[in-house]
Design a protein around this motif. Structure first.
Motif, PDB file in Angstrom:
ATOM      1  N   ALA A   1       0.380  -1.101  -0.087  1.00  0.00           N
ATOM      2  CA  ALA A   1      -0.016  -0.257   0.058  1.00  0.00           C
ATOM      3  C   ALA A   1       0.446   1.061   0.005  1.00  0.00           C
ATOM      4  N   ASP A   2       2.126   0.947   0.679  1.00  0.00           N
ATOM      5  CA  ASP A   2       3.128   2.585   0.857  1.00  0.00           C
ATOM      6  C   ASP A   2       3.399   2.725  -0.558  1.00  0.00           C
TER       7      ASP A   2
ATOM      8  N   ASN B   1       1.076   8.668   2.097  1.00  0.00           N
ATOM      9  CA  ASN B   1       1.207   9.042   2.734  1.00  0.00           C
ATOM     10  C   ASN B   1       0.086  10.287   3.346  1.00  0.00           C
ATOM     11  N   HIS B   2       0.977  11.090   2.404  1.00  0.00           N
ATOM     12  CA  HIS B   2       0.047  12.730   2.601  1.00  0.00           C
ATOM     13  C   HIS B   2      -0.970  13.041   3.191  1.00  0.00           C
ATOM     14  N   THR B   3      -0.517  13.588   4.740  1.00  0.00           N
ATOM     15  CA  THR B   3      -1.443  13.994   5.697  1.00  0.00           C
ATOM     16  C   THR B   3      -0.640  15.566   6.051  1.00  0.00           C
TER      17      THR B   3
ATOM     18  N   SER C   1      -2.925   7.605   8.847  1.00  0.00           N
ATOM     19  CA  SER C   1      -1.598   7.811   8.912  1.00  0.00           C
ATOM     20  C   SER C   1      -0.482   8.187   9.538  1.00  0.00           C
ATOM     21  N   THR C   2       0.148   9.300   9.103  1.00  0.00           N
ATOM     22  CA  THR C   2       1.346   9.652  10.215  1.00  0.00           C
ATOM     23  C   THR C   2       1.325  10.110  11.923  1.00  0.00           C
ATOM     24  N   GLY C   3      -0.349  10.047  11.840  1.00  0.00           N
ATOM     25  CA  GLY C   3      -0.747  10.178  12.496  1.00  0.00           C
ATOM     26  C   GLY C   3      -1.554  12.163  12.917  1.00  0.00           C
TER      27      GLY C   3
ATOM     28  N   ILE D   1      -3.377   1.068   7.412  1.00  0.00           N
ATOM     29  CA  ILE D   1      -2.631  -0.257   6.908  1.00  0.00           C
ATOM     30  C   ILE D   1      -1.548  -0.243   6.791  1.00  0.00           C
ATOM     31  N   SER D   2      -0.685   0.947   6.902  1.00  0.00           N
ATOM     32  CA  SER D   2       0.233   0.781   6.977  1.00  0.00           C
ATOM     33  C   SER D   2       1.227   0.762   8.344  1.00  0.00           C
TER      34      SER D   2
END
Ligand SMILES: C[S@@+](CC[C@H](N)C(=O)[O-])C[C@H]1O[C@@H](n2cnc3c(N)ncnc32)[C@H](O)[C@@H]1O
Length: 283
Positions: A77-78, A83-85, A125-127, A157-158
């Protein structure tokens, strides 16, 4: 002395190989990969396979199919999604949350003397998104936060993205969009000049790896607020429809679903009531 370097040949992906990969990505990740993405997939797979030491494309497919942990799917998936956020992305949603959704839902819960409130951030994503949600909730409740049994589940998922989320460390540029008052209240500066989210916010969030394609979601209780934003853009219509109906099952009556602004549910059969752009409610 001659130094020999081990070079792994570039993968050649046949039409059949691409179709196998596309079907696997579709069925296991829900991601709809068009023919135009073939070049991108090959480039990213080549890079990944070299790093991971796969020498043939078939080895990689076997690894994906045999892996029961789901980790390999997260890595895949990555490679094909982003993962942009960023903090308080699509900020109208956070405004709606504190001005409308929280007063409404928490008012009803208070009236029933049920001080139990649950949120789910489904593509964390990254939080940045879950921390933004928790800050919004804490700002809304102030000192009364302690009297609530309130929590936030953040899934993605990542594994790699979740590791960043759990570390709670962001650079100067990432926190630049957060109002300074909130930044100083909820973050502290590290020796490396990064910003670390405070422990009391981190403690309130549970991070788990979860594939939204799971036919049955592994929960015990429904959520009052679900943020599932900017992930459905990768899915085709039947996948979105299945997912949204699954989300509905896990939305508490009166609870809200927030999707990304480019992910309108028009044309998607579902029982939610439209509230305003990208905001839906279970009546
Ligand atoms: C663009 S980010 C969105 C982050 C955040 N929700 C936002 O709106 O800023 C998309 C996230 O969806 C995750 N993702 C992609 N496919 C997924 C799946 N099948 N199940 C769960 N998460 C998935 C990716 O790992 C990525 O972190």
């Amino acid at each position: 002395m001659e130094v020999q370097t081990l070079s792994i040949p570039q993968i050649k992906m046949t039409d059949k190989g691409f179709l196998t990969m596309r079907n696997l990505i579709q069925s296991r990740l829900g991601i709809n990969l068009t023919d135009q993405k073939r070049g991108l997939l090959i480039t990213r797979l080549n890079k990944y396979m070299k790093q991971a030491g796969f020498t043939t494309f078939q080895h990689y497919i076997d690894y994906l199919q045999d892996d029961q942990t789901g980790v390999s799917l997260g890595e895949l998936a990555d490679m094909i999604s982003t993962n942009h956020t960023y903090f308080f992305r699509e900020s109208k949603h956070f405004d709606f949350l504190s001005a409308t959704a929280l007063p409404q839902i928490m008012g009803q819960l208070r009236a029933q003397k049920i001080l139990d409130f649950r949120m789910w951030c489904a593509a964390a994503s990254t939080g940045e998104e879950p921390y933004g949600l928790m800050i919004t909730l804490m700002e809304y409740l102030g000192d009364t936060y302690r009297s609530w049994d309130a929590g936030l589940l953040a899934t993605d998922i990542s594994r790699e993205a979740l590791n960043v989320a759990e570390s709670g460390i962001y650079d100067e540029e990432s926190v630049a969009k957060i109002p300074i008052g909130l930044r100083n209240k909820y973050f502290s500066k590290t020796q490396e000049n990064n910003w670390l989210i405070n422990q009391f916010v981190r403690n309130e969030i549970t991070y788990r790896r979860l594939n939204l394609m799971r036919p049955e979601l592994p929960f015990k209780k429904q959520f009052h607020v679900i943020f599932c934003r900017n992930v459905m853009i990768y899915f085709d219509q039947p996948t979105i429809e299945r997912l949204v109906n699954n989300l509905y099952k896990w939305t508490a009556p009166g609870g809200y679903l927030f999707v990304g602004f480019s992910e309108s549910l028009s044309g998607i059969q579902n029982p939610y009531r439209y509230v305003s752009p990208a905001i839906y409610q279970k009546s």
